[in-house]
Design a protein around this motif. Structure first.
Motif, PDB file in Angstrom:
ATOM      1  N   PRO A 172       0.810  -1.224   0.000  1.00  0.00           N
ATOM      2  CA  PRO A 172       0.000   0.000   0.000  1.00  0.00           C
ATOM      3  C   PRO A 172       0.841   1.272   0.000  1.00  0.00           C
ATOM      4  O   PRO A 172       0.387   2.323   0.415  1.00  0.00           O
ATOM      5  CB  PRO A 172      -0.756  -0.125   1.315  1.00  0.00           C
ATOM      6  CG  PRO A 172       0.247  -0.753   2.235  1.00  0.00           C
ATOM      7  CD  PRO A 172       1.047  -1.694   1.367  1.00  0.00           C
ATOM      8  N   GLU A 173       2.076   1.195  -0.494  1.00  0.00           N
ATOM      9  CA  GLU A 173       2.965   2.345  -0.427  1.00  0.00           C
ATOM     10  C   GLU A 173       3.242   2.920  -1.807  1.00  0.00           C
ATOM     11  O   GLU A 173       3.342   2.182  -2.793  1.00  0.00           O
ATOM     12  CB  GLU A 173       4.287   1.921   0.223  1.00  0.00           C
ATOM     13  CG  GLU A 173       5.237   3.059   0.494  1.00  0.00           C
ATOM     14  CD  GLU A 173       6.458   2.569   1.229  1.00  0.00           C
ATOM     15  OE1 GLU A 173       6.410   2.502   2.473  1.00  0.00           O
ATOM     16  OE2 GLU A 173       7.454   2.244   0.561  1.00  0.00           O
ATOM     17  N   VAL A 174       3.367   4.248  -1.855  1.00  0.00           N
ATOM     18  CA  VAL A 174       3.789   4.919  -3.078  1.00  0.00           C
ATOM     19  C   VAL A 174       5.007   5.774  -2.743  1.00  0.00           C
ATOM     20  O   VAL A 174       5.208   6.178  -1.600  1.00  0.00           O
ATOM     21  CB  VAL A 174       2.672   5.790  -3.696  1.00  0.00           C
ATOM     22  CG1 VAL A 174       1.481   4.949  -4.091  1.00  0.00           C
ATOM     23  CG2 VAL A 174       2.249   6.916  -2.773  1.00  0.00           C
ATOM     24  N   LEU A 175       5.815   6.035  -3.752  1.00  0.00           N
ATOM     25  CA  LEU A 175       6.975   6.902  -3.607  1.00  0.00           C
ATOM     26  C   LEU A 175       6.703   8.121  -4.469  1.00  0.00           C
ATOM     27  O   LEU A 175       6.537   8.002  -5.691  1.00  0.00           O
ATOM     28  CB  LEU A 175       8.250   6.173  -4.040  1.00  0.00           C
ATOM     29  CG  LEU A 175       9.567   6.871  -3.765  1.00  0.00           C
ATOM     30  CD1 LEU A 175       9.761   7.074  -2.250  1.00  0.00           C
ATOM     31  CD2 LEU A 175      10.728   6.064  -4.321  1.00  0.00           C
ATOM     32  N   LEU A 176       6.626   9.284  -3.837  1.00  0.00           N
ATOM     33  CA  LEU A 176       6.235  10.519  -4.505  1.00  0.00           C
ATOM     34  C   LEU A 176       7.387  11.510  -4.458  1.00  0.00           C
ATOM     35  O   LEU A 176       7.831  11.903  -3.379  1.00  0.00           O
ATOM     36  CB  LEU A 176       4.991  11.095  -3.815  1.00  0.00           C
ATOM     37  CG  LEU A 176       4.314  12.281  -4.453  1.00  0.00           C
ATOM     38  CD1 LEU A 176       3.783  11.924  -5.840  1.00  0.00           C
ATOM     39  CD2 LEU A 176       3.158  12.756  -3.582  1.00  0.00           C
TER      40      LEU A 176
END
Length: 191
Positions: A15-19
């Motif tokens: 459930p992780e994003v890298l922004l």
């Protein structure tokens, strides 16, 4: 502290994003409802955020909509419900579904979320009543008749999700009987 991030989406690993925001990349945990609506990697993305500082970590949670963030904030205020559980609730059901479950006091809908037991579900219903924009006793959308409730329960017992069963119910003609309604709903779901 950090209320919103806008930048380029670098990676998506549920459930992780890298922004990436002007050279600084933030790891942001998001509910699956937000994750499914993310753009492709390399595209621009804005997320409303909630920054949580613990003894052992500093965590950033992101949401596509303000109601999602409001629901998350209300959930983490409840004793025994941490950010991970709140994220699981929002991943398991949409905000509208959560509001409806609270308004109708339906613990069974919350128990379907992984990590939520009967006692936690009952505590959520009690403590969230009237806090997510729904008046106690008010329901988002029309209330289900007894026949419609029976049809929905039958569809869910057959393994269909709340959303699938609700969509099939909306397609049924008004005043449909239970057995006929189940047949019509199953035909609609089979398409």
């Amino acid at each position: 502290m950090i209320g919103k991030l806008t930048g380029t989406l670098l990676e998506k690993n549920p459930p992780e994003v890298l922004l990436d925001c002007h050279g600084v990349a933030y790891e942001v945990q998001v509910p699956m409802s937000t994750f499914y609506n993310l753009p492709a990697a390399g595209e621009r993305l804005s997320l409303l955020t909630q920054f949580i500082v613990r003894e052992d970590a500093q965590l950033l949670y992101g949401f596509a909509t303000a109601p999602e963030r409001q629901a998350f904030r209300a959930l983490i205020k409840i004793a025994g419900v941490g950010p991970r559980t709140a994220l699981a609730v929002l991943s398991g059901m949409g905000v509208d579904d959560l509001v409806q479950a609270i308004a109708l006091q339906e613990a069974a809908r919350l128990v379907k979320v992984p990590g939520i037991g009967k006692k936690t579900a009952e505590r959520l219903l009690l403590e969230l009543r009237g806090k997510l924009g729904a008046d106690p006793g008010a329901v988002h959308g029309p209330a289900l008749s007894t026949a419609q409730a029976d049809i929905q329960q039958a569809l869910e017992a057959l393994g269909y999700s709340d959303k699938e069963a609700s969509a099939a119910l909306r397609a049924l003609p008004a005043q449909t009987g239970v057995s006929e309604g189940i047949k019509l709903a199953l035909k609609a779901l089979a398409r």
